[in-house]
Design an enzyme around this catalytic site. Structure first.
Site, PDB file in Angstrom:
ATOM      1  N   GLN A 168       3.045  -5.098  30.905  1.00  0.00           N
ATOM      2  CA  GLN A 168       3.672  -6.006  31.866  1.00  0.00           C
ATOM      3  C   GLN A 168       3.239  -5.636  33.293  1.00  0.00           C
ATOM      4  OE1 GLN A 168       5.630  -8.774  31.178  1.00  0.00           O
ATOM      5  NE2 GLN A 168       5.414  -9.131  33.373  1.00  0.00           N
TER       6      GLN A 168
ATOM      7  N   LYS B  25       9.762 -12.156  26.280  1.00  0.00           N
ATOM      8  CA  LYS B  25       8.654 -11.982  25.335  1.00  0.00           C
ATOM      9  C   LYS B  25       9.173 -11.406  24.027  1.00  0.00           C
ATOM     10  CE  LYS B  25       5.318 -11.777  29.018  1.00  0.00           C
ATOM     11  NZ  LYS B  25       4.569 -11.005  30.000  1.00  0.00           N
TER      12      LYS B  25
ATOM     13  N   ASP C  16      -3.306 -10.733  26.259  1.00  0.00           N
ATOM     14  CA  ASP C  16      -3.195 -11.417  27.551  1.00  0.00           C
ATOM     15  C   ASP C  16      -4.527 -12.060  27.953  1.00  0.00           C
ATOM     16  OD1 ASP C  16      -0.714 -11.626  28.769  1.00  0.00           O
ATOM     17  OD2 ASP C  16      -0.709  -9.560  29.484  1.00  0.00           O
TER      18      ASP C  16
END
Ligand code: NDP
Length: 281
Positions: free
Chosen positions: A96, A52, A119
């Site tokens: 995460q 990422k 997200d």
């Protein structure tokens, strides 16, 4: 032989588009930034986080990195999120997953400002998707839609079947296909006759979490088959939920694993970082 839907090529196109938008924003004095938070040092998570950050670098997005020890408490993590929610120099916040067992994931994800929830997991964004309002869409299903559209496959009016109903993939996938005017059926572990349903699909999206479970007997001739699954086999090789060798000769178009849906998830995360600037205006 099926047309191969190349996620590497399409994800690079998307990252290049993001890069151009980020550079345009920079010309008008706006820096796009993403906070990436990892708690503990789970090796798989470290790989995802590294990828990422690499994608951020490629697109010109500033990444704010928080690598926190496993011992971080839930309250400490909540405090960090509240601080980032209020910071003008932070557009997106990504935590995460999975988090260590002593931290309640739902509590953490719900604390992220819906305007920075790149997200797309916050209940406000999930709700926005279901009623067709502006918001962040979960990256993997959003990536699947891009793969289908950019491969020239029409969704409108087609029979679309999604295998799996998880909050991260299956449910938002169904909502997105519906938004594109597909006729959508969602299947799951209690579906009585899975094959009968999947054999109706013009577009079959498989997110079942079972290596190579879907063979040619589940697939209609000429169908577009999108494999979201990702597993590492005993031989060390990656494979999906679809048995590629069996399905490929029967499908009209198919995604490989690796190189299909996987690279799209990060590309859509980058796209969501640009969207965050727009939503925060
Ligand atoms: P989950 O385990 O959360 O969900 C799996 C779904 O499949 C459930 O809804 C389950 O039904 C359904 N299911 C399980 N067995 C059967 C069966 N025999 N018949 C019909 N349906 C069944 O998985 P995720 O949605 O999180 O992920 C799915 C796959 O996608 C995994 O392989 C994962 O690794 C991969 N993935 C890949 C990503 C990428 O970037 N490429 C990102 C996210 C996930 P029920 O609800 O009834 O239990």
């Amino acid at each position: 032989m099926a047309k191969l839907i190349d996620g590497k090529v399409i994800s690079t196109q998307i990252k290049d588009e993001v890069k151009a938008e980020v550079s345009k924003l920079a010309d008008s004095g706006i820096t796009v930034s993403l906070a990436v938070i990892q708690v503990g040092a789970d090796p798989a998570s470290s790989v995802y986080v590294r990828n990422k950050k690499k994608a951020c670098e490629y697109c010109g997005i500033k990444s704010l990195s928080y690598e926190l020890p496993e011992s971080t408490t839930q309250d400490e993590l909540l405090d960090l999120i509240r601080e980032l929610n209020g910071r003008k120099d932070c557009n997106g916040i990504l935590v995460q997953l999975p988090l260590p067992g002593h931290i309640d994931e739902e509590k953490i994800l719900d604390e992220i400002s819906p305007l920075k929830d790149v997200d797309g997991f916050h209940p406000m964004n999930v709700g926005a998707l279901s009623i067709g309002k502006k918001g962040f869409v979960s990256c993997t299903p959003a990536g699947v839609i891009e793969l289908i559209k950019r491969s020239g496959v029409e969704i409108s009016g087609k029979e679309c079947v999604v295998i799996g109903r998880s909050n991260i993939v299956g449910k938002p996938m169904a909502m997105l296909l519906l938004r594109e005017n597909g006729t959508v059926t969602v299947t799951h572990s209690k579906t009585a006759d899975l094959k009968a349903v999947t054999n109706r699909a013009d577009i079959l999206v498989v997110a079942i979490g079972k290596p190579k479970m879907i063979d040619a007997s589940y697939v209609k001739d000429g169908a577009t088959v999108i494999d979201v699954g990702i597993h590492r086999g005993e031989d060390g090789k990656l494979c999906g939920d679809v048995d590629f060798e069996s399905v490929e000769p029967k499908a009209g178009a198919i995604t490989p694993v690796p190189g299909g849906v996987g690279p799209m998830t990060i590309a859509m995360l980058m796209k969501n970082c640009v969207t965050s600037v727009d939503l925060q205006k």
